[in-house]
Design a protein around this motif. Structure first.
Motif, mmCIF file in Angstrom:
data_model
loop_
_atom_site.group_PDB
_atom_site.id
_atom_site.type_symbol
_atom_site.label_atom_id
_atom_site.label_comp_id
_atom_site.label_asym_id
_atom_site.label_seq_id
_atom_site.Cartn_x
_atom_site.Cartn_y
_atom_site.Cartn_z
ATOM 1 N N PHE A 26 -1.813 -1.276 4.572
ATOM 2 C CA PHE A 26 -0.906 -0.398 3.832
ATOM 3 C C PHE A 26 -1.615 0.276 2.660
ATOM 4 C CE2 PHE A 26 2.450 -2.543 6.155
ATOM 5 C CZ PHE A 26 3.395 -1.534 6.306
ATOM 6 N N LEU A 27 -2.538 -0.434 2.023
ATOM 7 C CA LEU A 27 -3.301 0.179 0.933
ATOM 8 C C LEU A 27 -4.219 1.278 1.468
ATOM 9 C CD1 LEU A 27 -4.163 -3.020 -1.135
ATOM 10 C CD2 LEU A 27 -2.692 -1.131 -1.860
ATOM 11 N N LEU A 28 -4.803 1.042 2.643
ATOM 12 C CA LEU A 28 -5.624 2.079 3.272
ATOM 13 C C LEU A 28 -4.769 3.285 3.682
ATOM 14 C CD1 LEU A 28 -8.016 -0.137 5.428
ATOM 15 C CD2 LEU A 28 -8.660 1.283 3.479
ATOM 16 N N ALA A 29 -3.525 3.008 4.079
ATOM 17 C CA ALA A 29 -2.604 4.109 4.403
ATOM 18 C C ALA A 29 -2.277 4.917 3.145
ATOM 19 C CB ALA A 29 -1.326 3.551 5.019
ATOM 20 N N PHE B 152 7.768 -9.520 4.548
ATOM 21 C CA PHE B 152 9.053 -9.809 5.195
ATOM 22 C C PHE B 152 8.896 -10.449 6.574
ATOM 23 C CE2 PHE B 152 12.406 -8.248 8.097
ATOM 24 C CZ PHE B 152 13.462 -9.007 7.615
ATOM 25 N N PRO B 153 8.202 -9.824 7.542
ATOM 26 C CA PRO B 153 8.076 -10.461 8.856
ATOM 27 C C PRO B 153 7.286 -11.764 8.808
ATOM 28 C CG PRO B 153 6.677 -8.514 8.734
ATOM 29 C CD PRO B 153 7.536 -8.512 7.516
ATOM 30 N N LEU C 100 5.247 -1.575 -2.212
ATOM 31 C CA LEU C 100 5.517 -1.577 -0.776
ATOM 32 C C LEU C 100 4.362 -2.185 0.014
ATOM 33 C CD1 LEU C 100 7.184 1.921 -0.238
ATOM 34 C CD2 LEU C 100 8.298 -0.309 -0.204
ATOM 35 N N ALA C 101 3.128 -1.959 -0.446
ATOM 36 C CA ALA C 101 1.952 -2.483 0.259
ATOM 37 C C ALA C 101 1.961 -4.000 0.326
ATOM 38 C CB ALA C 101 0.678 -1.994 -0.426
ATOM 39 N N TRP C 102 2.510 -4.654 -0.695
ATOM 40 C CA TRP C 102 2.564 -6.119 -0.681
ATOM 41 C C TRP C 102 3.926 -6.649 -0.207
ATOM 42 C CZ3 TRP C 102 -0.733 -4.595 -5.021
ATOM 43 C CH2 TRP C 102 -2.051 -5.031 -4.873
ATOM 44 N N ILE D 148 2.918 3.273 -8.202
ATOM 45 C CA ILE D 148 3.513 1.938 -8.349
ATOM 46 C C ILE D 148 4.357 1.594 -7.129
ATOM 47 C CG2 ILE D 148 5.187 0.579 -9.666
ATOM 48 C CD1 ILE D 148 4.198 1.977 -12.180
ATOM 49 N N ILE D 149 5.148 2.551 -6.647
ATOM 50 C CA ILE D 149 5.986 2.324 -5.455
ATOM 51 C C ILE D 149 5.109 1.987 -4.247
ATOM 52 C CG2 ILE D 149 7.535 3.435 -3.790
ATOM 53 C CD1 ILE D 149 8.728 4.989 -6.162
ATOM 54 N N CYS D 150 4.011 2.732 -4.079
ATOM 55 C CA CYS D 150 3.092 2.470 -2.962
ATOM 56 C C CYS D 150 2.492 1.077 -3.047
ATOM 57 C CB CYS D 150 1.968 3.515 -2.951
ATOM 58 S SG CYS D 150 2.483 5.170 -2.443
ATOM 59 N N LEU D 151 2.124 0.649 -4.246
ATOM 60 C CA LEU D 151 1.529 -0.680 -4.426
ATOM 61 C C LEU D 151 2.542 -1.785 -4.137
ATOM 62 C CD1 LEU D 151 -0.583 -0.146 -7.690
ATOM 63 C CD2 LEU D 151 -1.416 -0.298 -5.344
#
Length: 313
Positions: free
Chosen positions: A114-117, A155-156, A148-150, A143-146
């Motif tokens: 996700f960070l690479l995305a 969740f799954p 969401l990345a974690w 901040i939102i991207c960071l």
């Protein structure tokens, strides 16, 4: 031993992935400790550099710092326990602790994609909409991207841990053919519940395939834009995108191995399996700071200044 074991009591599992541990335990210990120190030092150096240099307080460098910090978390989840195993007579771990290690490993692994995305999106906006870049990649967006990345990969993975720790899940085997708790723990169970299989597949799609497709789509767009633009734009795209693509290629190869090893473990030689498993958390965390430290011009410039300052002290 009983054919199956309930998870009501504390259950301990054994790692059977080490090769000639009785002969080379101290050699393994010194090598892995040295690698762990190098990983912490190299990644932390660039993270601190980005943190302290105001000129590096841009979205791209913030994402790089998050990626390198992620590598430190991943290795800290694995290396200390492995070092203990090297000097111990028995390489054991409680099933509950194993599930925690499993959760953290796939949380940080998914976060890396996700960070690479996020980096791919950052490069796309920078190249395709340079004038609007400051308004699109704002502090809030970063901040939102960071977050969401974690959060998204968590969740799954958390659902999987809850399902595997369910009292209805029985263990027919207390020996993992590996050196830490990854996908190999599925071989411990008498029967893998259908719900675990479904959420396992969902986790792969959610944490690997979707961000990977987004990255491929984004870099394809960047390639098209660069091809149609002037030489200066193509040079900028190559300088900033190549390091991300190299890291992505490395991470994808290791993720594919981690997924298929469970299905081929019976036919995979033990020494080869140990060597390949080590690659997941050995060279990749060293590869990241090397790539970004050498290939990213601004980071490389500040690193050289830091080294020069250290020599004068």
């Amino acid at each position: 031993m009983e054919n199956s074991k309930s998870l009501n009591a504390t259950t301990y599992i054994t790692f059977d992935g080490y090769v000639d541990l009785h002969k080379f335990r101290y050699l393994y210990f010194v090598m892995i400790l040295t690698v762990y120190i190098l990983i912490i030092f190299s990644n932390a150096t660039i993270v601190c550099l980005i943190w302290t240099r105001k000129s590096l307080h841009e979205p791209m460098y913030i994402f790089i710092a998050a990626l390198l910090l992620n590598s430190i978390f991943t290795c800290t989840n694995i290396y200390p326990k492995m070092l203990i195993d090297f000097v111990s007579e028995k390489q054991v771990m409680s099933y509950s602790a194993c599930l925690v290690q499993f959760f953290l490993f796939y949380l940080f692994g998914g976060s890396e994609f996700f960070l690479l995305a996020a980096m791919a999106y950052d490069r796309f906006v920078s190249i395709s909409k340079p004038l609007q870049y400051p308004n699109i990649l704002t502090h809030t967006t970063v901040i939102i991207c960071l977050v969401l990345a974690w959060f998204v990969p968590a969740f799954p993975s958390m659902i999987l841990i809850i399902l595997l720790h369910n009292n209805e899940v029985k263990l027919c085997n207390l020996e993992v053919k590996g050196i830490f708790c990854n996908n190999a723990i599925y071989s411990l169970h008498c029967v893998i519940p259908r719900s675990v299989t479904i959420f396992g597949a969902f986790s792969v799609v959610n944490s690997i395939i979707l961000p990977l497709l987004f990255i491929v789509f984004t870099y394809t767009k960047i390639l098209i834009i660069s091809y149609r633009s002037c030489k200066e734009v193509r040079k900028k795209a190559a300088e900033t995108c190549l390091p991300h693509l190299l890291v992505l290629f490395s991470l994808t190869c290791l993720s594919v191995y981690d997924i298929i090893i469970v299905r081929t473990e019976s036919n995979f030689p033990k020494p080869a399996r140990m060597i390949m498993t080590l690659q997941i958390f050995l060279y990749h965390p060293l590869f990241n700071p090397l790539i970004y430290g050498l290939k990213m011009k601004e980071i490389h410039k500040h690193l050289k200044l830091l080294i020069c300052q250290a020599k004068t002290i």
